[in-house]
Design an enzyme around this catalytic site. Structure first.
Site, PDB file in Angstrom:
ATOM      1  N   GLU A   1      -4.727   3.278   6.347  1.00 22.45           N
ATOM      2  CA  GLU A   1      -4.526   3.111   4.904  1.00 22.45           C
ATOM      3  C   GLU A   1      -5.102   4.334   4.171  1.00 22.45           C
ATOM      4  OE1 GLU A   1      -5.309  -0.755   3.213  1.00 22.45           O
ATOM      5  OE2 GLU A   1      -6.073   0.124   1.370  1.00 22.45           O
TER       6      GLU A   1
ATOM      7  N   SER B   1     -11.023  -0.264   2.889  1.00 17.55           N
ATOM      8  CA  SER B   1     -10.382  -0.577   4.166  1.00 17.55           C
ATOM      9  C   SER B   1      -9.699   0.665   4.716  1.00 17.55           C
ATOM     10  CB  SER B   1      -9.342  -1.680   3.976  1.00 17.55           C
ATOM     11  OG  SER B   1     -10.006  -2.886   3.663  1.00 17.55           O
TER      12      SER B   1
ATOM     13  N   ARG C   1       0.798  -1.244   0.000  1.00 14.85           N
ATOM     14  CA  ARG C   1       0.000   0.000   0.000  1.00 14.85           C
ATOM     15  C   ARG C   1       0.829   1.293   0.000  1.00 14.85           C
ATOM     16  NH1 ARG C   1      -2.368  -3.484  -1.332  1.00 14.85           N
ATOM     17  NH2 ARG C   1      -4.283  -4.378  -0.523  1.00 14.85           N
TER      18      ARG C   1
HETATM   19  C1  LIG Z   1     -15.449   0.003  -2.002  1.00 18.59           C
HETATM   20  C2  LIG Z   1     -13.957   0.167  -1.998  1.00 18.59           C
HETATM   21  C3  LIG Z   1     -13.143  -0.954  -2.147  1.00 18.59           C
HETATM   22  C4  LIG Z   1     -11.744  -0.813  -2.151  1.00 18.59           C
HETATM   23  N1  LIG Z   1     -10.992  -1.945  -2.307  1.00 18.59           N
HETATM   24  C5  LIG Z   1      -9.637  -1.823  -2.345  1.00 18.59           C
HETATM   25  C6  LIG Z   1      -8.812  -2.988  -2.523  1.00 18.59           C
HETATM   26  O1  LIG Z   1      -9.284  -4.103  -2.677  1.00 18.59           O
HETATM   27  N2  LIG Z   1      -7.474  -2.813  -2.524  1.00 18.59           N
HETATM   28  C7  LIG Z   1      -6.891  -1.588  -2.374  1.00 18.59           C
HETATM   29  O2  LIG Z   1      -5.663  -1.495  -2.413  1.00 18.59           O
HETATM   30  N3  LIG Z   1      -7.663  -0.470  -2.208  1.00 18.59           N
HETATM   31  C8  LIG Z   1      -9.004  -0.552  -2.195  1.00 18.59           C
HETATM   32  N4  LIG Z   1      -9.776   0.568  -2.015  1.00 18.59           N
HETATM   33  C9  LIG Z   1      -9.133   1.879  -1.790  1.00 18.59           C
HETATM   34  C10 LIG Z   1      -8.928   2.732  -3.049  1.00 18.59           C
HETATM   35  O3  LIG Z   1      -9.859   2.385  -4.045  1.00 18.59           O
HETATM   36  C11 LIG Z   1      -7.518   2.586  -3.603  1.00 18.59           C
HETATM   37  O4  LIG Z   1      -6.563   3.029  -2.665  1.00 18.59           O
HETATM   38  C12 LIG Z   1      -7.342   3.356  -4.911  1.00 18.59           C
HETATM   39  O5  LIG Z   1      -6.145   2.947  -5.522  1.00 18.59           O
HETATM   40  C13 LIG Z   1      -7.337   4.872  -4.723  1.00 18.59           C
HETATM   41  O6  LIG Z   1      -7.404   5.472  -6.009  1.00 18.59           O
HETATM   42  P1  LIG Z   1      -8.065   6.906  -6.210  1.00 18.59           P
HETATM   43  O7  LIG Z   1      -7.904   7.281  -7.633  1.00 18.59           O
HETATM   44  O8  LIG Z   1      -9.442   6.917  -5.675  1.00 18.59           O
HETATM   45  O9  LIG Z   1      -7.089   7.801  -5.331  1.00 18.59           O
HETATM   46  P2  LIG Z   1      -7.481   8.987  -4.320  1.00 18.59           P
HETATM   47  O10 LIG Z   1      -8.251   8.422  -3.182  1.00 18.59           O
HETATM   48  O11 LIG Z   1      -8.048  10.120  -5.047  1.00 18.59           O
HETATM   49  O12 LIG Z   1      -6.026   9.386  -3.802  1.00 18.59           O
HETATM   50  C14 LIG Z   1      -5.248   8.464  -3.033  1.00 18.59           C
HETATM   51  C15 LIG Z   1      -3.799   8.957  -3.035  1.00 18.59           C
HETATM   52  O13 LIG Z   1      -3.271   8.831  -4.357  1.00 18.59           O
HETATM   53  C16 LIG Z   1      -2.771  10.086  -4.795  1.00 18.59           C
HETATM   54  N5  LIG Z   1      -2.995  10.190  -6.247  1.00 18.59           N
HETATM   55  C17 LIG Z   1      -4.159  10.094  -6.935  1.00 18.59           C
HETATM   56  N6  LIG Z   1      -3.945  10.273  -8.256  1.00 18.59           N
HETATM   57  C18 LIG Z   1      -2.614  10.496  -8.402  1.00 18.59           C
HETATM   58  C19 LIG Z   1      -1.767  10.792  -9.513  1.00 18.59           C
HETATM   59  N7  LIG Z   1      -2.235  10.892 -10.767  1.00 18.59           N
HETATM   60  N8  LIG Z   1      -0.446  10.982  -9.281  1.00 18.59           N
HETATM   61  C20 LIG Z   1       0.061  10.899  -8.022  1.00 18.59           C
HETATM   62  N9  LIG Z   1      -0.687  10.635  -6.935  1.00 18.59           N
HETATM   63  C21 LIG Z   1      -2.012  10.435  -7.122  1.00 18.59           C
HETATM   64  C22 LIG Z   1      -3.556  11.132  -4.012  1.00 18.59           C
HETATM   65  O14 LIG Z   1      -2.836  12.352  -3.958  1.00 18.59           O
HETATM   66  C23 LIG Z   1      -3.689  10.448  -2.669  1.00 18.59           C
HETATM   67  O15 LIG Z   1      -2.518  10.609  -1.902  1.00 18.59           O
HETATM   68  C24 LIG Z   1     -11.165   0.462  -2.003  1.00 18.59           C
HETATM   69  C25 LIG Z   1     -11.986   1.587  -1.875  1.00 18.59           C
HETATM   70  C26 LIG Z   1     -13.373   1.455  -1.871  1.00 18.59           C
HETATM   71  C27 LIG Z   1     -14.239   2.672  -1.759  1.00 18.59           C
END
Ligand SMILES: Cc1cc2nc3c(=O)[nH]c(=O)nc-3n(C[C@H](O)[C@H](O)[C@H](O)COP(=O)(O)OP(=O)(O)OC[C@H]3O[C@@H](n4cnc5c(N)ncnc54)[C@H](O)[C@@H]3O)c2cc1C
Length: 315
Positions: free
Chosen positions: A307, A237, A188
């Site tokens: 996380e 999570s 992560r």
């Molecule tokens: C229902 C549900 C299920 C999930 N299941 C999982 C799972 O199975 N496994 C898992 O690992 N996670 C899971 N997640 C968490 C989440 O989806 C992941 O962490 C996902 O990768 C976050 O992506 P995001 O685009 O929404 O990032 P955001 O939440 O918008 O940002 C997260 C971080 O990434 C950074 N970021 C975003 N875009 C960029 C970019 N272009 N360049 C640099 N940094 C960037 C942001 O600045 C921030 O620090 C889940 C979430 C939900 C709601």
């Protein structure tokens, strides 16, 4: 933890910065934009400026501006791993789209090669990769969010995003044109520089029978529906799994399922999820996270680590 790249004292946007942002983006920059609609928890105060960026040149111009004027900035993906404070985010919140949303999938020399922009959605990437037989892509099925967020978080399940990455292109304030970097990936998190914006990623997978990969992917999506509260706003999570254990198991064993703070509730379905019952504030969620963490520490002597990323001002 607060991820805003604050290049000095938190600066309110002055008129000149607003004018320059408008010059670069036209009506695709909005001021005092509420962030709750852009997060999966549906929580969060306003951004001073919310910049909808559609091209490498636009992002480069904004990073240069932020660098020159010492403006804090933050890159938002799909907001599925974020707790945005009720006081919002000072400076510029960057949201990628346009050219950054492209996905191309091809079979090349016994491999499936996926080239994706940072704002491409993971569910679409997984569906397209599966339909070309990308073996292993099922591990990424059901992860909401964008490609950039998945890279930053090294998102995954039994296998992680980073395992499949061949190339990553980023843009940074010091080097605003897209260039390749080679981060390392851990559970992560990654060694990607904090001020690097992911622009695009190339992933490779061994090529397999598309029908078999699609079936595996579907199976995983069905299992998620049964075990996660997907019909209420949440951020997946909240805590990382400690070595050799599962945060959800520990939270449940500490008796925290169903606990509430204001509109935030520990999910009855999956104890590592906190759901927004409709009117939760970031402060409610933060208070509930702290209470859960304390309970697990008292009962098991384990300090859970977050996380979800906290960002912005908590009032
Ligand atoms: C229902 C549900 C299920 C999930 N299941 C999982 C799972 O199975 N496994 C898992 O690992 N996670 C899971 N997640 C968490 C989440 O989806 C992941 O962490 C996902 O990768 C976050 O992506 P995001 O685009 O929404 O990032 P955001 O939440 O918008 O940002 C997260 C971080 O990434 C950074 N970021 C975003 N875009 C960029 C970019 N272009 N360049 C640099 N940094 C960037 C942001 O600045 C921030 O620090 C889940 C979430 C939900 C709601």
């Amino acid at each position: 933890m607060n991820d805003v790249h604050d290049a000095g004292v938190a600066t309110e946007l002055d008129g000149a910065a607003r004018a320059r942002l408008t010059e670069i983006l036209g009506d695709r920059v909005r001021f005092d934009e509420p962030l709750a609609p852009y997060t999966s928890w549906k929580i969060g105060g306003p951004a001073d400026a919310f910049a909808n960026v559609r091209s490498e040149a636009e992002l480069a111009a904004i990073l240069r501006l932020a660098h020159r004027r010492g403006l804090p900035w933050f890159v938002l993906g799909s907001g599925s791993n974020l707790l945005v404070g009720d006081g919002g985010i000072r400076g510029v919140v960057i949201r990628l789209g346009g050219a950054y949303a492209e996905i191309a999938v091809a079979r090349e020399h016994g491999q499936v090669v996926v080239r994706a922009g940072a704002s491409a959605g993971m569910p679409l990437l997984v569906a397209q990769g599966a339909s070309q037989g990308a073996r292993g892509i099922g591990s990424l099925a059901g992860i909401p969010g964008s490609v950039g967020g998945a890279l930053r978080m090294n998102a995954g399940t039994d296998r992680e995003f980073g395992e499949f990455v061949r190339d990553v292109a980023v843009q940074t304030p010091a080097k605003p044109d897209a260039h390749t970097v080679t981060p390392q990936y851990f559970y992560r998190h990654t060694t990607l520089a904090r001020d690097a914006v992911v622009a695009s990623v190339t992933l490779t997978f061994p090529a397999d029978e598309p029908a078999a990969v699609r079936e595996e992917t579907q199976g995983r999506l069905v299992r998620r529906k049964a075990t996660q509260p997907l019909n209420v706003p949440n951020a997946g999570s909240c805590f990382r799994n400690p070595p050799g254990d599962a945060a959800g198991r520990l939270i449940e064993a500490a008796g925290a399922k169903g606990w509430r703070e204001g509109g935030a509730e520990v999910s009855e379905l999956h104890a590592n999820f906190i759901v927004n019952r409709g009117d939760a504030t970031a402060s409610d969620v933060a208070a509930l996270l702290a209470r859960v963490r304390r309970a697990v520490a008292e009962r098991f002597g384990i300090e859970l680590e977050l996380e979800v990323h906290f960002v912005g001002a908590f009032v």
